[in-house]
Design a protein around this motif. Sequence first.
Motif, PDB file in Angstrom:
ATOM      1  N   ALA A  48       0.854  -1.097   0.080  1.00 58.21           N
ATOM      2  CA  ALA A  48       0.020  -0.083  -0.083  1.00 58.21           C
ATOM      3  C   ALA A  48       1.071   1.280  -0.073  1.00 58.21           C
ATOM      4  CB  ALA A  48      -1.023  -0.116   1.266  1.00 58.21           C
ATOM      5  N   VAL A  49       2.014   1.248   0.769  1.00 57.43           N
ATOM      6  CA  VAL A  49       2.826   2.214   0.759  1.00 57.43           C
ATOM      7  C   VAL A  49       3.394   2.401  -0.816  1.00 57.43           C
ATOM      8  CG1 VAL A  49       5.339   3.186   1.559  1.00 57.43           C
ATOM      9  CG2 VAL A  49       3.450   2.002   3.040  1.00 57.43           C
ATOM     10  N   PHE A  50       3.863   1.611  -1.433  1.00 61.15           N
ATOM     11  CA  PHE A  50       4.355   1.651  -2.819  1.00 61.15           C
ATOM     12  C   PHE A  50       3.234   2.274  -3.832  1.00 61.15           C
ATOM     13  CE2 PHE A  50       7.663  -0.601  -1.095  1.00 61.15           C
ATOM     14  CZ  PHE A  50       8.926  -0.391  -1.812  1.00 61.15           C
ATOM     15  N   ALA A 107      13.291   4.780  -6.746  1.00 59.90           N
ATOM     16  CA  ALA A 107      12.469   4.493  -7.866  1.00 59.90           C
ATOM     17  C   ALA A 107      11.790   5.836  -8.101  1.00 59.90           C
ATOM     18  CB  ALA A 107      11.366   3.734  -7.572  1.00 59.90           C
ATOM     19  N   MET A 108      11.549   6.600  -6.964  1.00 66.94           N
ATOM     20  CA  MET A 108      11.043   7.941  -6.896  1.00 66.94           C
ATOM     21  C   MET A 108      11.808   8.866  -7.910  1.00 66.94           C
ATOM     22  SD  MET A 108       7.628   8.667  -6.199  1.00 66.94           S
ATOM     23  CE  MET A 108       7.668  10.409  -5.648  1.00 66.94           C
ATOM     24  N   ALA A 109      13.154   8.810  -7.522  1.00 70.11           N
ATOM     25  CA  ALA A 109      13.955   9.653  -8.067  1.00 70.11           C
ATOM     26  C   ALA A 109      14.142   9.265  -9.703  1.00 70.11           C
ATOM     27  CB  ALA A 109      15.322   9.506  -7.551  1.00 70.11           C
ATOM     28  N   ARG A 110      14.092   8.252 -10.135  1.00 68.77           N
ATOM     29  CA  ARG A 110      14.357   7.648 -11.464  1.00 68.77           C
ATOM     30  C   ARG A 110      12.841   7.983 -12.218  1.00 68.77           C
ATOM     31  NH1 ARG A 110      18.248   3.882 -13.142  1.00 68.77           N
ATOM     32  NH2 ARG A 110      17.111   4.375 -15.273  1.00 68.77           N
ATOM     33  N   ALA A 111      11.742   7.628 -11.442  1.00 67.71           N
ATOM     34  CA  ALA A 111      10.518   8.204 -12.099  1.00 67.71           C
ATOM     35  C   ALA A 111      10.333   9.622 -12.159  1.00 67.71           C
ATOM     36  CB  ALA A 111       9.474   7.623 -11.329  1.00 67.71           C
ATOM     37  N   GLY A 163       5.487   6.735 -14.282  1.00 71.21           N
ATOM     38  CA  GLY A 163       5.691   5.922 -12.727  1.00 71.21           C
ATOM     39  C   GLY A 163       6.068   4.447 -13.192  1.00 71.21           C
ATOM     40  N   THR A 164       6.809   4.250 -14.337  1.00 75.84           N
ATOM     41  CA  THR A 164       7.251   2.885 -14.598  1.00 75.84           C
ATOM     42  C   THR A 164       7.950   2.299 -13.726  1.00 75.84           C
ATOM     43  OG1 THR A 164       7.074   3.557 -16.819  1.00 75.84           O
ATOM     44  CG2 THR A 164       8.154   1.415 -16.321  1.00 75.84           C
ATOM     45  N   ARG A 165       9.229   3.226 -13.166  1.00 72.38           N
ATOM     46  CA  ARG A 165      10.097   2.694 -12.100  1.00 72.38           C
ATOM     47  C   ARG A 165       9.303   2.317 -10.943  1.00 72.38           C
ATOM     48  NH1 ARG A 165      15.096   1.500 -14.675  1.00 72.38           N
ATOM     49  NH2 ARG A 165      15.339   2.952 -16.260  1.00 72.38           N
ATOM     50  N   LEU A 166       8.169   2.913 -10.620  1.00 67.25           N
ATOM     51  CA  LEU A 166       7.488   2.571  -9.500  1.00 67.25           C
ATOM     52  C   LEU A 166       6.746   1.183  -9.467  1.00 67.25           C
ATOM     53  CD1 LEU A 166       6.192   6.074  -8.531  1.00 67.25           C
ATOM     54  CD2 LEU A 166       7.739   4.914  -7.177  1.00 67.25           C
ATOM     55  N   GLU A 167       6.419   1.048 -10.779  1.00 71.41           N
ATOM     56  CA  GLU A 167       5.834  -0.270 -10.654  1.00 71.41           C
ATOM     57  C   GLU A 167       6.856  -1.475 -10.679  1.00 71.41           C
ATOM     58  OE1 GLU A 167       4.136   0.099 -14.509  1.00 71.41           O
ATOM     59  OE2 GLU A 167       2.998   1.630 -14.176  1.00 71.41           O
ATOM     60  N   HIS A 168       7.998  -1.194 -11.230  1.00 68.01           N
ATOM     61  CA  HIS A 168       9.064  -2.173 -11.034  1.00 68.01           C
ATOM     62  C   HIS A 168       9.560  -2.432  -9.465  1.00 68.01           C
ATOM     63  CE1 HIS A 168      10.392  -0.987 -15.517  1.00 68.01           C
ATOM     64  NE2 HIS A 168       9.339  -1.615 -15.345  1.00 68.01           N
ATOM     65  N   ALA A 169       9.571  -1.159  -8.782  1.00 70.29           N
ATOM     66  CA  ALA A 169       9.853  -1.321  -7.559  1.00 70.29           C
ATOM     67  C   ALA A 169       8.971  -2.035  -6.784  1.00 70.29           C
ATOM     68  CB  ALA A 169      10.116   0.279  -6.857  1.00 70.29           C
TER      69      ALA A 169
END
Length: 202
Positions: A96-98, A175-179, A185-191
């Motif tokens: 839920a945090v992610f 992930a937030m930095a890269r996104a 938001g793709t990096r957040l999905e990967h994270a």
Amino acid sequence: MSGTGTTAGRPGTRRGTARERLLAAAARRFYADGVTATGIDTITAEAGVAKMSLYNNFSSKADLVRAYLDARHEEWLGLYRRRLEPARDGRDGVLAVFDAYADHAAHAYERGFRGCGLLNAAAELPAGDEGRAVVRRHKEEVESLLAGHLEELLPGRPEEARAVAEHLAFLLEGAMARAGLEGAGTRLEHARAMAADLLDRL
């Protein structure tokens, strides 16, 4: 979080109190243009209020910045709480945090997603500024939430729960930095997928 395509505070509108309109305008401009680059005149013009109205509600621009940071924190907590409602266990709580961060990235920002607005603002503030302390408390609270959920998954192993929480917090921030740099938001999905895999191996 704030600055997400809401209409309150746009020029020509009069919805909400002057304070609400000022905060909404500040949120849009601070996120899109940066704290330093955004002047008081820009905020009052976008909010549709007189400059005196700003100083009737905030003692200074620094006070407005702190209010903006507090509002962003509360907005993120709202996203997290909505994601937490259907959670069945600690694993769901961690995810839920992610998901709350992914929801933040999915907002319709005026100039696109630029990463964590709290960290963006903190990067512009000098060492020792109270605003940086607000951002630090937010990040510490996020890590504490992760630790709490992990303690459900690792009963009787609080040190391990805290260590994994730190690991996941680093994953999330990276992930937030890269996104933010990539504007998506793709990096957040990967994270999130990496976090789920790690949780399944605990």
